[in-house]
Design a protein around this motif. Sequence first.
Motif, short mmCIF file in Angstrom:
data_model
loop_
_atom_site.label_atom_id
_atom_site.label_comp_id
_atom_site.label_asym_id
_atom_site.label_seq_id
_atom_site.Cartn_x
_atom_site.Cartn_y
_atom_site.Cartn_z
N GLU A 286 46.33 29.27 49.80
CA GLU A 286 46.69 30.69 49.70
C GLU A 286 45.56 31.59 50.19
O GLU A 286 45.78 32.56 50.92
CB GLU A 286 47.06 31.03 48.25
CG GLU A 286 47.52 32.46 48.06
CD GLU A 286 47.92 32.77 46.62
OE1 GLU A 286 48.14 33.97 46.31
OE2 GLU A 286 48.00 31.84 45.81
N SER B 50 44.51 34.70 53.19
CA SER B 50 44.43 35.96 52.47
C SER B 50 44.31 37.14 53.43
O SER B 50 43.61 37.07 54.46
CB SER B 50 43.23 35.95 51.51
OG SER B 50 43.06 37.21 50.90
N SER C 116 50.64 33.63 41.67
CA SER C 116 49.55 33.78 42.62
C SER C 116 48.26 33.28 41.99
O SER C 116 48.19 33.00 40.79
CB SER C 116 49.39 35.25 43.01
OG SER C 116 48.92 36.02 41.90
N TRP C 117 47.21 33.21 42.79
CA TRP C 117 45.95 32.62 42.32
C TRP C 117 45.32 33.45 41.20
O TRP C 117 44.68 32.89 40.31
CB TRP C 117 44.97 32.46 43.48
CG TRP C 117 44.56 33.74 44.16
CD1 TRP C 117 45.19 34.37 45.19
CD2 TRP C 117 43.41 34.54 43.86
NE1 TRP C 117 44.51 35.52 45.53
CE2 TRP C 117 43.40 35.64 44.74
CE3 TRP C 117 42.37 34.42 42.92
CZ2 TRP C 117 42.40 36.61 44.73
CZ3 TRP C 117 41.38 35.39 42.91
CH2 TRP C 117 41.40 36.47 43.80
N ARG C 118 45.49 34.76 41.20
CA ARG C 118 44.92 35.58 40.12
C ARG C 118 45.62 35.29 38.79
O ARG C 118 44.96 35.16 37.75
CB ARG C 118 45.04 37.07 40.46
CG ARG C 118 44.10 37.53 41.57
CD ARG C 118 44.06 39.05 41.63
NE ARG C 118 43.34 39.53 42.80
CZ ARG C 118 42.00 39.67 42.85
NH1 ARG C 118 41.28 39.37 41.80
NH2 ARG C 118 41.42 40.12 43.95
N TRP C 119 46.93 35.22 38.80
CA TRP C 119 47.66 34.96 37.57
C TRP C 119 47.40 33.54 37.06
O TRP C 119 47.40 33.30 35.85
CB TRP C 119 49.15 35.21 37.77
CG TRP C 119 49.51 36.66 37.71
CD1 TRP C 119 49.81 37.49 38.74
CD2 TRP C 119 49.54 37.46 36.52
NE1 TRP C 119 50.04 38.76 38.29
CE2 TRP C 119 49.89 38.78 36.93
CE3 TRP C 119 49.33 37.20 35.17
CZ2 TRP C 119 50.03 39.82 36.01
CZ3 TRP C 119 49.47 38.25 34.26
CH2 TRP C 119 49.81 39.53 34.68
#
Length: 484
Positions: free
Chosen positions: A41, A45, A168-171
Motif C-alpha cells: 500500500e 502512496s 488501511s494501514w493507519r487503521w
Amino acid sequence: MPPPNHRRFQNHRMHLAAFTAILGNLSFGYALVYTSPVIPELEHSLDPQLRLDNYNASFFESIFTLGVIFGGLTTMLLNDLLGRKLTIMLSSVPSVLGFAIMGSAQVVWMLDLGRALTGIAGGMLSGTVPIYIAEISVAKIRGRMGVGPQIMLVLGTLLLYALGLVLSWRWLAIVGAFIPTLMITLMYFMPESPRYLISKHRYSEAMEALAWLRGPEANYRLEYTEIEDSLSSSVSRFSCSELSQRHIYKPMLISVFMRVFQQLSGITVVLVNMQIIFDSTPVILAGRYDAVPVGVVRFFSVLLAAWLMDKAGRRRLLFVSGIIMSISMLSLGVYVKVSELKHNQTSTNMPFENTAHLTAEHLLQHKTTEWSTIIPLISVMVFIFGYAFGWGPITWLMMSEILPLKIRGFASGVCVSVSWITAFILTEFFLQVKHTFGLAVPFLFFCAISILGIIFTAFCIPETRRRTLEQIQDSFQNPRALGC
C-alpha cells in the motif's frame, strides 16, 4: 469426589493466568506481519513523504527484528530483576506507543520508529511468556499450555491478514494498540510465577500464588515443598564461569541452536513477505487474498500441535515437522525456478534477470491458467502447517523446559536475541537476493536448513514429555538421562 491431583489439572485459574499472558503474543503476531499488506500500500502512496522504495521497504520490514533483539536482551535483566509478571506488563508500553506512532506517521522515519518499538515489545514477550507459562503449569499438561503462545501469535497474524483486506494501514495500527492495553489491565490481577518467588526467597507470596493457581483443595503444599527442595540446592547467583558446566551449557546450546534453525527455516521471511511472494509468483489467487487461507491453516495446525504435544512427544513432532517443511520448500523452489525458465523462453522482449520482478498479474498473461498455479499456495500452506505443529511451538516450549532456573532469565534473552539477529539478516537481504538471483534461491536454501534441522533433532534434542521442570533439570546432570 475426585482426588486432589486430578483437581489441580483442571484448575481454571491456571488457564486464566496463561491466557492473560499470551494476549501479548496476540499483539506480537499482529505486529510481526503488519508490513505484509502495508508495504504494498505504501509503495503506491500518494504522499511522497510516506512512499516506500525498495530500500525503505526492506528497512521498515527488518527494523522490527532489531527491536525484538533489543527487547530480548532486556529480558536478560528484567526477568530476574522485576519478575515474569512485571516484565510481561511492561512490554505493553512500547507496543502501544509503537502502534500509536505508526498510526499517526507523517514521514517514513516515524513508521520505522513505531515498528522498532513494537519489535521491542515482541522481544520482551518472547523471552518471558514461555517461561511464565512453563513455571505456572503442571507437568501433565505443560505441553498443551506451552503451545498457547504460538496459538495466540498465529491468531494475531490471522487477525492482521483479515483486517488488511478491509482497513488501511493507519487503521490497522490503531487496532493494534488496543490488544496490549487489554493485556496489561488483566495481567495486573494475575499471580507471579511461584518458582520465581521461591528463588527470590519470597516464600509466603509463592505459597499464595500456588494456592491461587491450583485451587484451595489441591495438594499445592506438596508441590511447593518439591519446588523449594529442588531450588534450594540449585539456585544461587549465576556467574559466567558456570557456563563450562555440562548441565548449564548443554541446555543453553540446544535452546540457541533450536532458535537458529527455526529462523533459518524461513518462517519469518515467508510471513512478513507473504503478499510480496505471491505477487511475484504465478499463483491462482492474488497475493492479498492468499494470506488469509494460509493463516487459517497455520491456526488449525497449532491446535493440532496442542492436542499432540503431550501424546506423541516433542521429538516425533519435530521430525515430522522438519520433513514436511523441507518437502514444501523444495516443491516451491522448483516451481518458481521452472516458472522463471518458462517465462524466459516465451518472453523474448524481457531479459531473464527481470523475471523475479514479475507480478502475478503479468504472469497470468503467460500460461498461468494451468492447474499448476495452485502449487505455490499449496506449498506455502503445507510449509506453514509443518512449521506450526512442530518447529514453531516446540522450540518456544522446550526453551522454557530445559533451561535451568538460575540462568532461565539470562539464557532466554540470549536465545531470543540470537533468533532475531538471524531473522534480521534474512529479512534484510531477502528482497535483495530475490531481485538479484530470483525467488527460487531462498526457498531452496530454506529446504536445506530444514534437512539440517532434522539431523540436529536426531542427535541433540531430548524428549521432555511428562517430566517436571525439576526432573528435566536433574536429568542434564546425568549424560544418559535424556538420551542426548
